[in-house]
Design a protein around this motif. Structure first.
Motif, mmCIF file in Angstrom:
data_model
loop_
_atom_site.group_PDB
_atom_site.id
_atom_site.type_symbol
_atom_site.label_atom_id
_atom_site.label_comp_id
_atom_site.label_asym_id
_atom_site.label_seq_id
_atom_site.Cartn_x
_atom_site.Cartn_y
_atom_site.Cartn_z
ATOM 1 N N LEU A 10 0.827 -1.195 0.000
ATOM 2 C CA LEU A 10 0.000 0.000 0.000
ATOM 3 C C LEU A 10 0.869 1.257 0.000
ATOM 4 N N LEU A 11 2.003 1.196 0.698
ATOM 5 C CA LEU A 11 2.907 2.343 0.713
ATOM 6 C C LEU A 11 3.416 2.623 -0.696
ATOM 7 N N PHE A 12 3.786 1.555 -1.415
ATOM 8 C CA PHE A 12 4.254 1.777 -2.776
ATOM 9 C C PHE A 12 3.165 2.412 -3.623
ATOM 10 N N LEU A 13 1.919 1.922 -3.494
ATOM 11 C CA LEU A 13 0.827 2.489 -4.267
ATOM 12 C C LEU A 13 0.678 3.964 -3.949
ATOM 13 N N PHE A 14 0.795 4.315 -2.669
ATOM 14 C CA PHE A 14 0.676 5.715 -2.273
ATOM 15 C C PHE A 14 1.779 6.552 -2.921
ATOM 16 N N PHE A 15 3.020 6.021 -2.885
ATOM 17 C CA PHE A 15 4.115 6.744 -3.513
ATOM 18 C C PHE A 15 3.899 6.879 -5.012
ATOM 19 N N PHE A 16 3.432 5.804 -5.630
ATOM 20 C CA PHE A 16 3.222 5.849 -7.076
ATOM 21 C C PHE A 16 2.207 6.924 -7.431
ATOM 22 N N LEU A 17 1.106 6.964 -6.706
ATOM 23 C CA LEU A 17 0.071 7.965 -6.990
ATOM 24 C C LEU A 17 0.581 9.373 -6.689
ATOM 25 N N ALA A 18 1.358 9.493 -5.645
ATOM 26 C CA ALA A 18 1.855 10.820 -5.276
ATOM 27 C C ALA A 18 2.835 11.369 -6.292
ATOM 28 N N LEU A 19 3.522 10.493 -7.003
ATOM 29 C CA LEU A 19 4.527 10.935 -7.961
ATOM 30 C C LEU A 19 3.952 11.205 -9.351
ATOM 31 N N THR A 20 2.662 11.012 -9.542
ATOM 32 C CA THR A 20 2.049 11.319 -10.828
ATOM 33 C C THR A 20 1.924 12.818 -10.998
ATOM 34 N N PRO A 21 1.789 13.335 -12.245
ATOM 35 C CA PRO A 21 1.771 14.775 -12.475
ATOM 36 C C PRO A 21 0.635 15.506 -11.780
ATOM 37 N N THR A 22 -0.520 14.846 -11.580
ATOM 38 C CA THR A 22 -1.655 15.513 -10.957
ATOM 39 C C THR A 22 -1.372 15.714 -9.476
ATOM 40 N N ARG A 23 -1.500 16.954 -8.996
ATOM 41 C CA ARG A 23 -1.203 17.260 -7.604
ATOM 42 C C ARG A 23 -2.486 17.506 -6.821
ATOM 43 N N ALA A 24 -2.562 16.918 -5.653
ATOM 44 C CA ALA A 24 -3.694 17.168 -4.770
ATOM 45 C C ALA A 24 -3.387 18.361 -3.884
ATOM 46 N N GLU A 25 -4.374 18.779 -3.137
ATOM 47 C CA GLU A 25 -4.180 19.891 -2.209
ATOM 48 C C GLU A 25 -3.205 19.456 -1.115
ATOM 49 N N THR A 26 -2.356 20.366 -0.664
ATOM 50 C CA THR A 26 -1.382 20.047 0.361
ATOM 51 C C THR A 26 -2.062 19.498 1.609
ATOM 52 N N PHE A 27 -1.540 18.393 2.159
ATOM 53 C CA PHE A 27 -2.160 17.745 3.297
ATOM 54 C C PHE A 27 -1.766 18.375 4.623
ATOM 55 N N GLY A 28 -0.685 19.121 4.646
ATOM 56 C CA GLY A 28 -0.234 19.674 5.910
ATOM 57 C C GLY A 28 0.770 20.774 5.683
ATOM 58 N N PRO A 29 1.141 21.484 6.748
ATOM 59 C CA PRO A 29 2.110 22.572 6.598
ATOM 60 C C PRO A 29 3.496 22.032 6.295
ATOM 61 N N PRO A 30 4.355 22.866 5.691
ATOM 62 C CA PRO A 30 5.719 22.437 5.375
ATOM 63 C C PRO A 30 6.504 22.047 6.623
ATOM 64 N N LEU A 31 7.590 21.330 6.396
ATOM 65 C CA LEU A 31 8.429 20.833 7.481
ATOM 66 C C LEU A 31 9.641 21.729 7.668
ATOM 67 N N VAL A 32 10.142 21.753 8.892
ATOM 68 C CA VAL A 32 11.333 22.539 9.189
ATOM 69 C C VAL A 32 12.130 21.820 10.268
ATOM 70 N N SER A 33 13.452 21.976 10.238
ATOM 71 C CA SER A 33 14.306 21.410 11.275
ATOM 72 C C SER A 33 15.390 22.409 11.623
ATOM 73 N N PRO A 34 15.739 22.533 12.908
ATOM 74 C CA PRO A 34 16.929 23.316 13.245
ATOM 75 C C PRO A 34 18.178 22.638 12.713
ATOM 76 N N ILE A 35 19.164 23.438 12.326
ATOM 77 C CA ILE A 35 20.474 22.925 11.906
ATOM 78 C C ILE A 35 21.500 23.431 12.902
ATOM 79 N N GLN A 36 22.054 22.533 13.685
ATOM 80 C CA GLN A 36 23.037 22.906 14.700
ATOM 81 C C GLN A 36 24.436 22.578 14.194
ATOM 82 N N LYS A 37 25.378 23.476 14.384
ATOM 83 C CA LYS A 37 26.764 23.208 14.006
ATOM 84 C C LYS A 37 27.502 22.636 15.202
#
Length: 457
Positions: A10-37
């Motif tokens: 099922l995960l593969f099917l989800f990835f396959f559908l997600a990678l097709t040209p048709t885009r659905a509405e964004t499911f959630g806000p963008p991701l962010v991470s702190p970068i520590q040196k």
């Protein structure tokens, strides 16, 4: 809350559908991470959450293909191996198939896909050809809210993610507390590509590395901006853009089989010091389609920009000559390794943009597209207890670069971490271009000024 069992088909099917040209509405806000040196190793570390809220520190490796985690110490009841000879196996690009390993742990499986943990401090040419199973498990990061800041670590719901296992010995050379590596490179399962596929994000990610020893920078996934830093400055405006180039010969290539590099290259066509062009062998600035050598690579695992020997000699000589003239009037002093050009700190004036020294310009595909490197990104302060106190030119001769492939050639220029710090970099993987700001210090802000909100859970 108990997490549902992961189903690989099922995960593969989800990835396959997600990678097709048709885009659905964004499911959630963008991701962010702190970068520590990390002050000891000069490595850049990002934070993710496995089986949320288990915090995980990962080496930020811009050119690596995927995430890998030390599975010798990985405790999970929800992980699943990826079976060999499946569509998902082909999608992931597995190296081989692990057979007849029947112990019940992430690093063992029967007829399961394996990947190679990529540690840039353990080059594959050294004989470290170890492979480990690929997994699917839960993963999360922080999320941006509509003000441009973030919520707490529980603000991102865990989502299914593909990564590679690794072993304790794969951690050699990594900063203390780091348990693996986060790959952002050009592959089907890097962090930005998986996040885009899962959430239907635009294929963008951005990095803002902090030069501060105590305050982190930030990595963003799945947003074109705005990216609001201190004083509400939007670092997406203005940016200069240059194409991201594909190197057709990556480190996993063979003489009879070329595999494209997962690393990011840009087209530097000339270098200027204090406004004057440096005489260079132009052929070194282009990527050789035969063996992949030459060109300019971006790297977050190299602390200082590395230059092919003849380029290094020409640039340092031009810098010394320019620095000796008015208005700088600087005379070199005994160098401190690994640098070859240093000046007494007492003789170097400083401004908001760092030490006052000749600017180094990286000229891109057009003469008006220039990555300007000012003192804050060209100089390193070396203050030895009871010894030298100097500013050194933070570029090194690539003759010391460890080789990572016996078949693929080396780049002529590797732009390292120091030169990226307090520069905003946006990777547009839809148009395959890099947006860059040059130093944001001159705009009265820094990569350490992004507002990370208080934790909420």
């Amino acid at each position: 809350m108990a997490m549902p069992k992961l189903e690989v088909p099922l995960l593969f099917l989800f990835f396959f559908l997600a990678l097709t040209p048709t885009r659905a509405e964004t499911f959630g806000p963008p991701l962010v991470s702190p970068i520590q040196k990390d002050a000891s190793t000069l490595q850049y570390i990002i934070t993710a959450y496995l089986q949320s809220p288990q915090e995980t520190k990962l080496l930020l490796d811009l050119g690596a293909s995927y995430i890998w985690i030390n599975c010798d110490d990985y405790n999970s009841s929800s992980y699943r191996h990826i079976p060999c000879t499946t569509l998902l196996d082909e999608f992931v690009g597995c190296f081989a198939c692990l057979m007849n390993c029947r112990d019940s742990n992430p690093n063992c499986g029967d007829s399961v896909c394996v990947l190679k943990p990529e540690n840039p401090f353990q080059p594959s040419i050294s004989g470290n050809d170890q492979y480990a199973p690929a997994l699917v498990d839960y993963f999360s990061m922080l999320t941006l809210d509509n003000t441009g800041s973030i919520g707490g670590p529980s603000s991102s719901s865990p989502f299914t993610f593909i990564f590679s296992c690794g072993y304790k010995e794969n951690l050699e050379g990594l900063a203390r507390g780091v348990t693996g590596s986060a790959g952002l490179g050009r592959s089907s399962i890097s962090i930005p590509v998986q996040a885009s596929a899962i959430f239907h994000y635009p294929r963008y990610f951005a990095l803002c590395l902090s030069g501060s020893k105590t305050r982190p920078g930030a990595a963003f996934f799945g947003t074109k901006g705005p990216y609001k830093f201190g004083r509400r400055v939007d670092l997406s405006k203005p940016l200069a853009y240059t194409p991201l180039l594909l190197n057709p010969v990556g480190k996993y290539s063979y003489p009879d089989l070329k595999k494209p590099s997962s690393e990011y290259f840009i087209g530097v066509t000339s270098i200027k010091v204090n406004g004057k062009a440096v005489a260079l062998n132009q052929s070194l600035l282009a990527i050789d389609s035969g063996n992949g050598s030459g060109g300019t690579k971006l790297s977050t695992v190299v602390p200082y920009t590395q230059l092919e020997t003849s380029i290094y000699k020409a640039v340092t000589e031009a810098f010394v000559k320019a620095a000796a003239s008015s208005p700088f009037n600087l005379t070199t002093t005994k160098p401190v390794q690994p640098f070859s050009v240093c000046y007494p700190a007492s003789n170097v004036r400083s401004t908001r943009a760092g030490p006052t020294v000749p600017a180094i310009d990286l000229v891109m595909h057009r003469n008006d597209v220039v990555w300007k490197i000012l003192g804050s990104n060209s100089m390193v302060r070396v203050a030895e207890k009871g010894g030298a106190d100097v500013w050194c030119l933070g570029f090194v001769d690539a003759v010391v670069r460890p080789k990572t492939s016996i078949f693929a050639g080396d780049p002529s220029i590797v732009i390292g971490g120091l030169q990226m710090e307090d520069n905003f970099l946006q990777f547009d993987l839809e148009s395959m271009r890099l947006g860059f700001s040059s130093s944001v210090l001159s705009r009265g802000t820094s990569c350490a000024s992004f507002r990370f909100a208080a934790k909420t859970g």
